[in-house]
Design an enzyme around this catalytic site. Structure first.
Site, PDB file in Angstrom:
ATOM      1  N   ARG A  79      85.572  -5.976 -61.997  1.00 26.90           N
ATOM      2  CA  ARG A  79      84.318  -5.750 -62.730  1.00 26.90           C
ATOM      3  C   ARG A  79      84.128  -6.838 -63.793  1.00 26.90           C
ATOM      4  NH1 ARG A  79      84.297  -2.480 -66.684  1.00 26.90           N
ATOM      5  NH2 ARG A  79      85.508  -0.827 -65.709  1.00 26.90           N
ATOM      6  N   TYR A  92      56.348  -7.647 -60.812  1.00 26.56           N
ATOM      7  CA  TYR A  92      56.905  -6.775 -59.777  1.00 26.56           C
ATOM      8  C   TYR A  92      56.843  -5.306 -60.237  1.00 26.56           C
ATOM      9  CZ  TYR A  92      60.345  -4.391 -56.912  1.00 26.56           C
ATOM     10  OH  TYR A  92      60.971  -3.479 -56.111  1.00 26.56           O
ATOM     11  N   LYS A 116      65.972 -12.576 -52.559  1.00 26.33           N
ATOM     12  CA  LYS A 116      64.844 -13.301 -51.958  1.00 26.33           C
ATOM     13  C   LYS A 116      65.258 -14.710 -51.537  1.00 26.33           C
ATOM     14  CE  LYS A 116      62.765  -9.597 -53.466  1.00 26.33           C
ATOM     15  NZ  LYS A 116      63.303  -8.365 -52.954  1.00 26.33           N
TER      16      LYS A 116
HETATM   17  O1  P1T Z   1      64.867  -5.830 -55.248  1.00 27.68           O
HETATM   18  P1  P1T Z   1      65.691  -6.421 -56.328  1.00 27.68           P
HETATM   19  O2  P1T Z   1      66.719  -7.389 -55.843  1.00 27.68           O
HETATM   20  O3  P1T Z   1      66.262  -5.396 -57.254  1.00 27.68           O
HETATM   21  O4  P1T Z   1      64.707  -7.342 -57.200  1.00 27.68           O
HETATM   22  C1  P1T Z   1      63.674  -6.833 -57.984  1.00 27.68           C
HETATM   23  C2  P1T Z   1      62.614  -7.887 -58.184  1.00 27.68           C
HETATM   24  C3  P1T Z   1      62.511  -8.554 -59.387  1.00 27.68           C
HETATM   25  N1  P1T Z   1      61.586  -9.498 -59.606  1.00 27.68           N
HETATM   26  C4  P1T Z   1      60.697  -9.850 -58.655  1.00 27.68           C
HETATM   27  C5  P1T Z   1      59.679 -10.889 -58.941  1.00 27.68           C
HETATM   28  C6  P1T Z   1      60.740  -9.213 -57.402  1.00 27.68           C
HETATM   29  O5  P1T Z   1      59.848  -9.583 -56.477  1.00 27.68           O
HETATM   30  C7  P1T Z   1      61.712  -8.200 -57.167  1.00 27.68           C
HETATM   31  C8  P1T Z   1      61.763  -7.465 -55.875  1.00 27.68           C
HETATM   32  N2  P1T Z   1      60.600  -7.532 -55.123  1.00 27.68           N
HETATM   33  C9  P1T Z   1      60.380  -6.943 -53.915  1.00 27.68           C
HETATM   34  C10 P1T Z   1      61.254  -6.139 -53.294  1.00 27.68           C
HETATM   35  C11 P1T Z   1      59.054  -7.246 -53.327  1.00 27.68           C
HETATM   36  O6  P1T Z   1      58.842  -7.066 -52.108  1.00 27.68           O
HETATM   37  O7  P1T Z   1      58.182  -7.689 -54.087  1.00 27.68           O
END
Ligand code: P1T
Length: 379
Positions: free
Chosen positions: A46, A98, A195
């Protein structure tokens, strides 16, 4: 070292114990100590794990920071940043962002005594109007999800410089290939590594990079004490993804531009949101602060009808209707019912996230096939 070399070699070394060229997956929770407190730099996964360390070093290298941190998701990374604040502190956040970030801010951290204002940062004077002595963090997202607004990062940082306010930038849509917020004056850069960094839609992960020693200590404490770490297998996958980030991004940018140009002339398309088009209201800022315009394109229909959007989604053959973005494969998303459904409808409507809004994550397939798919589906 140039960016295209940094993705592969930046702050990386061959495995010190075996010479393995690729960092092994250190699938262990704990590390042997020869006497209490005497160890080879690792105690418990951790706190730190060698596979995660390799990824964290790569993240720091490609974002021009000194320290990187790998979290279990993008939202865990955002959560790790917000934990630097305390009750009574105020945050000014981008109005278009988001849906999950908005949900965390308003439904978790507001209950813990943080106060949030959401403003359109494409007009920086809107930020100045909300600053109070309690303001501790500016939360920028650019390009924004899903309306592709562009915020001038340097201008925002210059505005709050010397005011004791941190600037954090969610750099997910651009990726470090297109934009490096720390170079523009930001204190913290954050990613949903799920992403473009991962790039293959096979892992959920988050990243934070900073360039200041004391901030690094605080983020590490937040990660270690809060516990939202990324596991070694997932760290390996993101590290592997980063090695091809520059090549993938070039194709995402090319295909994104072709898709936008195609949609621009299509008679059924209403508004088109893509910062690479000269008509985009923030095109000049995008040109100034980004190396390219990325692969995210949003649009709505001239008819304004949700049914038209739904028929479009149902008829797609190569684009897949799914949440997420930034993978090699093209995806289509309906923000109002999927990624941004957690934003109350009145706020969504005010923002312009209408029921006929479509968001495309343009992948790296052959552009002709992508355009043909869009054409047949729109027809
Ligand atoms: O899904 P996660 O890895 O927890 O990320 C969150 C997140 C944060 N910031 C942005 C700009 C994002 O697009 C996302 C996640 N977005 C999607 C799942 C989506 O389809 O827009």
């Amino acid at each position: 070292m140039k960016f295209n070399t940094k993705t592969i070699h930046g702050k990386q070394q061959h495995d010190p114990s075996t010479g393995a060229v690729m960092t092994p997956i250190y699938q262990t929770s704990t590390f042997a100590q020869s006497s209490p407190g005497v160890h080879k730099g690792y105690e418990y996964s951790r706190a730190a794990n060698p596979t995660r360390t390799a990824l964290e070093n790569a993240l720091a290298a490609i974002e021009n920071g000194t320290h990187g941190f790998a979290f279990g998701s993008g939202l865990a990374a955002t959560d790790g940043i917000l934990k630097l604040l305390k009750a009574g502190d105020e945050v000014i956040a981008m109005d278009d962002l988001y849906g999950g970030s908005f949900r965390m801010f308003t439904r978790i951290y507001q209950n813990f005594g943080l106060k949030f204002s959401f403003v359109d940062m494409t007009r920086p004077e809107n930020i100045l109007a909300k600053i109070t002595p309690q303001t501790k963090l500016i939360w920028v997202e650019t390009p924004t999800n899903p309306l592709m607004k562009i915020v001038d990062i340097k201008l925002v940082c210059d505005l709050v410089k010397d005011k004791g306010i941190m600037v954090a930038v969610d750099n997910t849509f651009a990726s470090p290939y297109l934009q490096n917020p720390l170079d523009l004056g930001a204190d913290i850069v954050m990613h949903s590594a799920t992403k473009y960094l991962g790039g293959h839609s096979d892992v959920v992960a988050g990243a934070v990079v900073v360039k200041d020693e004391s901030l690094a200590e605080k983020i590490h404490f937040s990660l270690f004490a809060g516990g939202g770490i990324l596991g070694p297998q997932d760290a390996y996958l993101i590290l592997r993804g980063i090695k091809t980030l520059h090549v993938r991004m070039q194709r995402h940018c090319e295909n994104g531009m072709k898709v936008a140009e195609f949609l621009k002339t299509h008679p059924k398309i209403g508004q088109l949101f893509f910062p690479g088009l000269i008509e985009h209201p923030n095109h000049e800022i995008a040109k100034k602060q980004m190396k390219g315009f990325g692969g995210m394109v949003s649009f709505n229909f001239k008819s304004g009808k949700k049914e038209d959007a739904f028929r479009f989604f149902e008829r797609l053959k190569i684009f897949t209707l799914a949440e997420s973005l930034g993978g090699v494969e093209s995806l289509a998303n309906h923000p109002a019912s999927m990624t941004h459904a957690s934003i109350p409808i009145e706020i969504r409507t005010e923002q312009g996230i209408s029921d006929d809004l479509v968001r495309l994550s343009v992948g790296i397939e052959d552009a002709d096939d992508l355009l043909a798919d869009l054409e047949q589906s729109l027809d």
